[in-house]
Design an enzyme around this catalytic site. Structure first.
Site, PDB file in Angstrom:
ATOM      1  N   HIS A 156      -0.493  -5.358  19.148  1.00 52.09           N
ATOM      2  CA  HIS A 156       0.042  -4.925  17.857  1.00 52.09           C
ATOM      3  C   HIS A 156       0.649  -3.541  18.024  1.00 52.09           C
ATOM      4  O   HIS A 156       0.102  -2.698  18.739  1.00 52.09           O
ATOM      5  CB  HIS A 156      -1.080  -4.886  16.816  1.00 52.09           C
ATOM      6  CG  HIS A 156      -0.606  -4.613  15.425  1.00 52.09           C
ATOM      7  ND1 HIS A 156      -0.317  -3.344  14.975  1.00 52.09           N
ATOM      8  CD2 HIS A 156      -0.366  -5.444  14.376  1.00 52.09           C
ATOM      9  CE1 HIS A 156       0.071  -3.408  13.716  1.00 52.09           C
ATOM     10  NE2 HIS A 156       0.055  -4.666  13.322  1.00 52.09           N
ATOM     11  N   CYS A 203       0.846  -1.195   0.000  1.00 53.58           N
ATOM     12  CA  CYS A 203       0.000   0.000   0.000  1.00 53.58           C
ATOM     13  C   CYS A 203       0.886   1.252   0.000  1.00 53.58           C
ATOM     14  O   CYS A 203       2.114   1.169   0.098  1.00 53.58           O
ATOM     15  CB  CYS A 203      -0.907   0.009   1.224  1.00 53.58           C
ATOM     16  SG  CYS A 203      -0.013   0.140   2.788  1.00 53.58           S
ATOM     17  N   GLU A 226       0.767  -0.863  16.211  1.00 56.26           N
ATOM     18  CA  GLU A 226      -0.114   0.264  15.894  1.00 56.26           C
ATOM     19  C   GLU A 226      -1.124   0.483  17.008  1.00 56.26           C
ATOM     20  O   GLU A 226      -1.390   1.619  17.418  1.00 56.26           O
ATOM     21  CB  GLU A 226      -0.840   0.042  14.570  1.00 56.26           C
ATOM     22  CG  GLU A 226      -1.766   1.215  14.226  1.00 56.26           C
ATOM     23  CD  GLU A 226      -2.683   0.950  13.048  1.00 56.26           C
ATOM     24  OE1 GLU A 226      -3.748   1.599  12.982  1.00 56.26           O
ATOM     25  OE2 GLU A 226      -2.357   0.102  12.201  1.00 56.26           O
TER      26      GLU A 226
END
Length: 279
Positions: A122, A12, A124
């Site tokens: 995680h 991405c 993030e």
């Protein structure tokens, strides 16, 4: 045997941006480290190490050169620790993740309590939690409806890990609302993530086998594999072309391929070429 790639697959914008920034740093001859793996792709991390960019686990291990903040971002505390060391900083935080961090802090100030929809532990998600807490909020991480407890206050802010599935997000929201909680929602699911998930599911319904390419430590790739497995029983998650097993393609007329947002084009092309050679 026909090989079809999903309409949306592979690296991405945020991942490609982080890779470009890291490679630019290496091309300048600068020594550099990344805090944790730059992206969740072991092959890419190994290639960066060959270029002199190694991963470390904490700011204390960064003793010289530049410090590259990976695409998942870092907590405010870690950012301050990096700056305190006086080393040059290359901030490769994905812009979508940075937007989610700002949303978490804003919701904490407005609502006092924030629910982060995502995978506990995680990097993030740890960053989103830290931003909300630094803004004075109490934080709950919920990856599914079962993680939502009773007795929450009447109003909470809701922010979501950028790579979460739409289904998981809506499941947690429904659980909150079923408990009478008023939700102030910031939908921070990345468009690229949604596009990859939807196109992978569409393709998986049409093929005899589905191959999902990407790091096993990549949350978004793992979710792609789960989505494909739910509609195509002959789904396999691999990291590299050498893992392909010809047995998977017995009596197959069409094979689908998709790849996580941390998977560069050369890795996808290698898998495509290997499957084509088996046909």
């Amino acid at each position: 045997m026909k090989v079809t790639r999903a309409k949306c697959a592979g690296a991405c914008y945020g991942v490609q941006r982080a890779l470009n920034m890291a490679l630019d740093t290496a091309s300048e001859g600068s020594r550099a480290v990344t805090l944790g793996p730059l992206i969740h792709n072991p092959q890419v991390v190994a290639q960066l190490a060959e270029r002199g960019i190694r991963a470390v686990e904490s700011p204390e291990q960064a003793v010289e050169g530049s410090v590259i903040i990976r695409s998942h971002g870092v907590t405010p505390q870690v950012r301050r620790e990096i700056e305190a060391r006086g080393l040059p900083v290359v901030d490769a935080t994905c812009p979508h993740v940075a937007r989610a961090q700002k949303a978490a802090a804003k919701l904490a100030r407005e609502c006092g309590r924030v629910v982060v929809v995502g995978e506990a532990g995680h990097p993030e998600v740890e960053g989103l939690v830290a931003y909300a807490r630094e803004a004075g909020g109490e934080v709950l991480v919920a990856g599914r409806a079962a993680d939502v407890p009773a007795g929450l206050p009447g109003k909470v802010g809701v922010v979501v890990q950028t790579t979460q599935t739409r289904e998981a997000f809506e499941e947690v929201l429904a659980a909150l609302r079923d408990r009478g909680v008023e939700c102030v929602v910031k939908d921070t699911v990345c468009l690229a993530t949604r596009e990859r998930q939807e196109s992978a599911a569409d393709l998986a319904r049409e093929v005899d086998a589905m191959i999902v390419i990407g790091g096993r430590n990549s949350s978004n790739t793992t979710r792609l594999a789960e989505i494909c497995s739910s509609v195509c029983g002959n789904t396999h998650h691999i990291e590299r072309a050498s893992e392909l097993d010809p047995v998977w393609f017995d009596r197959c007329t069409e094979v689908g391929i998709t790849a996580g947002a941390s998977t560069p084009e050369d890795q996808i092309a290698a898998v495509e070429a290997r499957i084509a050679s088996l046909g």
